[in-house]
Write an enzyme that holds these catalytic residues in place. Structure first.
Site, PDB file in Angstrom:
ATOM      1  CG  ASP A  32       0.535   6.210  -5.736  1.00 57.68           C
ATOM      2  OD1 ASP A  32       0.556   4.976  -4.472  1.00 57.68           O
ATOM      3  OD2 ASP A  32       2.221   6.059  -4.538  1.00 57.68           O
ATOM      4  CG  ASP A  71      -1.069   1.678  -3.741  1.00 60.62           C
ATOM      5  OD1 ASP A  71      -0.314   2.357  -5.273  1.00 60.62           O
ATOM      6  OD2 ASP A  71      -1.021   2.158  -3.481  1.00 60.62           O
ATOM      7  CG  HIS A 119     -10.319   3.118  -5.503  1.00 57.21           C
ATOM      8  ND1 HIS A 119     -11.071   2.260  -4.092  1.00 57.21           N
ATOM      9  CD2 HIS A 119      -9.609   3.947  -4.829  1.00 57.21           C
ATOM     10  CE1 HIS A 119     -10.623   2.607  -3.670  1.00 57.21           C
ATOM     11  NE2 HIS A 119      -9.628   3.734  -3.151  1.00 57.21           N
ATOM     12  CG  ASN A 160      -5.911   8.208   0.342  1.00 55.55           C
ATOM     13  OD1 ASN A 160      -6.471   8.321   0.380  1.00 55.55           O
ATOM     14  ND2 ASN A 160      -4.853   6.947   0.146  1.00 55.55           N
ATOM     15  CB  SER A 161      -8.565   7.950  -3.385  1.00 55.33           C
ATOM     16  OG  SER A 161      -7.890   7.126  -4.624  1.00 55.33           O
ATOM     17  CE  LYS A 211      -1.896   8.743  -4.026  1.00 54.26           C
ATOM     18  NZ  LYS A 211      -1.999   7.515  -4.289  1.00 54.26           N
ATOM     19  CD  GLU A 239      -3.770   6.185  -7.674  1.00 58.24           C
ATOM     20  OE1 GLU A 239      -3.759   5.279  -6.926  1.00 58.24           O
ATOM     21  OE2 GLU A 239      -3.543   7.410  -7.222  1.00 58.24           O
ATOM     22  CB  SER A 241      -1.037   0.147   1.255  1.00 59.88           C
ATOM     23  OG  SER A 241      -1.521   1.267   1.764  1.00 59.88           O
ATOM     24  N   GLY A 242       0.983   2.359  -0.955  1.00 58.43           N
ATOM     25  CA  GLY A 242       1.179   3.549  -0.865  1.00 58.43           C
ATOM     26  C   GLY A 242       0.813   4.270   0.591  1.00 58.43           C
ATOM     27  CG  LEU A 243      -3.085   5.493   3.338  1.00 59.27           C
ATOM     28  CD1 LEU A 243      -2.239   6.402   3.589  1.00 59.27           C
ATOM     29  CD2 LEU A 243      -4.079   4.965   3.401  1.00 59.27           C
ATOM     30  CG  ASP A 297      -0.994   7.987  -0.754  1.00 64.80           C
ATOM     31  OD1 ASP A 297      -0.277   7.416  -1.130  1.00 64.80           O
ATOM     32  OD2 ASP A 297      -2.152   7.272  -0.353  1.00 64.80           O
ATOM     33  NE  ARG A 342      -6.636   3.958  -6.978  1.00 63.62           N
ATOM     34  CZ  ARG A 342      -6.177   3.869  -5.547  1.00 63.62           C
ATOM     35  NH1 ARG A 342      -5.303   2.791  -4.914  1.00 63.62           N
ATOM     36  NH2 ARG A 342      -7.019   4.758  -4.722  1.00 63.62           N
TER      37      ARG A 342
HETATM   38  C1  SPV Z   1      -3.728   2.777  -0.746  1.00 62.52           C
HETATM   39  O1  SPV Z   1      -3.482   1.308   0.119  1.00 62.52           O
HETATM   40  O2  SPV Z   1      -2.746   3.366  -0.571  1.00 62.52           O
HETATM   41  C2  SPV Z   1      -4.734   2.513  -1.846  1.00 62.52           C
HETATM   42  C3  SPV Z   1      -5.573   2.471  -1.980  1.00 62.52           C
HETATM   43  O3  SPV Z   1      -4.029   3.229  -3.253  1.00 62.52           O
HETATM   44  S1  SPV Z   1      -6.143   3.687  -0.718  1.00 62.52           S
HETATM   45  O4  SPV Z   1      -5.827   4.309  -0.047  1.00 62.52           O
HETATM   46  O5  SPV Z   1      -7.962   3.311  -0.522  1.00 62.52           O
HETATM   47  O6  SPV Z   1      -6.932   4.571  -1.852  1.00 62.52           O
HETATM   48 MG    MG Z   2      -2.054   4.379  -2.648  1.00 64.31          MG
END
Ligand code: SPV
Ligand code: MG
Length: 294
Positions: free
Chosen positions: A87, A85, A189, A122-123, A120, A114, A46-48, A58, A158
């Protein structure tokens, strides 16, 4: 005995196979070991979570080579396949090419990119984040697929259309384009509190190619509903880093308040447990083989 199945082939089987598969988040060598110990078959890098573990946001504050180093610790610490991930791919098609080559070199079984812009966000932050141009993103996908040096490497595309407030038609249009560009799977997502967007997408998408989902926000939906809808893979995206935050906070607060360890000992993993997790026995055995007998 049968030859061991490569990590690349195992991730491919998870994504392309008929059964619902699960990827558990890890963000360090230690958390990768915990994921393997729990019995999971694959890791979501996971990037986050990796950013947070570095004390960073992130927002691509960590450079892509710092991410590469971090995911290498994770690959060294367990033999599970890792879907990184990636990104946005950290730039344009050319950055994706180099990323994919380096991931293959280091035994990282797949990458998810993505359709957004570098750097980026975070979503789950803000609304209506700008999306990448669809054709430009298809170029990133094709460049990534053309650069893999293992035939089973997986590239997941993504789609952020629903997150960014676009229509289901736009999400389907992009998913179709990314599928045609050669993505091995689509990650759709959604940040809705229910799974209606995802289940609606699944109905219209059918079985064109495998679909990966991240039910962080719509966690109330039973997993069986996703299985029945034909979802390929579920990512539990950030729950180990979140668990560690809770545990570390409680421990730090207790020790600070008590000025003593008595309330904590027995509630935290033992030092012996660390030695076992890091397989110190193996070092003992290696010493017997390689150190001179005195
Ligand atoms: C992550 O885990 O970094 C993701 C998922 O990309 S989210 O945080 O839902 O975008
Ligand atoms: Mg991410």
């Amino acid at each position: 005995p049968a030859a061991p199945v490569s990590r690349f082939a195992r991730l491919k089987r998870m994504l392309q196979g008929p059964d619902l598969a699960f990827l558990m988040e890890a963000h360090s060598g230690l958390s990768a070991r915990i994921v393997a110990e729990a019995g999971f078959e694959g890791i979501w890098g996971s990037g986050l979570s990796m950013s947070a573990a570095m004390g960073l946001r992130d927002n691509n504050e960590a450079s892509w080579t710092q991410v590469l180093d971090q995911v290498e610790y994770m690959a060294d610490a367990s033999d599970l396949p890792i879907l990184l991930d990636g990104d946005t791919g950290y730039g344009n098609f050319n950055n994706v090419r180099r990323l994919v080559r380096k991931l293959c070199e280091r035994g990282i079984a797949g990458v998810c990119i993505e359709d957004k812009l570098f750097p980026k966000t975070n979503s789950f932050i803000g609304e209506a984040q700008p999306l990448a141009d669809m054709e430009e993103f298809c170029g990133r996908i094709r460049a990534g697929k053309d650069s893999q040096t293992d035939p089973d490497f997986q590239l997941v595309a993504r789609v952020e259309a629903l997150i960014s407030g676009h229509s289901m038609d736009e999400a389907l249009r992009r998913a179709e384009a990314y599928h045609r560009a050669g993505a091995d799977a689509i990650l759709m997502h959604s940040k809705k509190r229910t799974a209606h967007e995802i289940l609606g997408f699944m109905e219209r998408w059918g079985d064109r190619c495998p679909v990966v989902i991240v039910p962080t926000m719509y966690y109330g939906t039973p997993t069986d509903a996703f299985r029945q809808a034909g979802v390929s893979t579920i990512i539990w995206a950030n729950h180990l880093v979140r668990a560690s935050i809770t545990a570390m906070r409680e421990t730090a607060a207790t020790i600070r308040a008590e000025q003593s360890l008595t309330a904590i000992e027995g509630r935290v993993a033992s030092v012996k447990d660390i030695f076992a997790l890091m397989d110190n026995d193996e070092l003992e055995r290696a010493g017997d083989r390689y150190l001179p007998v005195v």
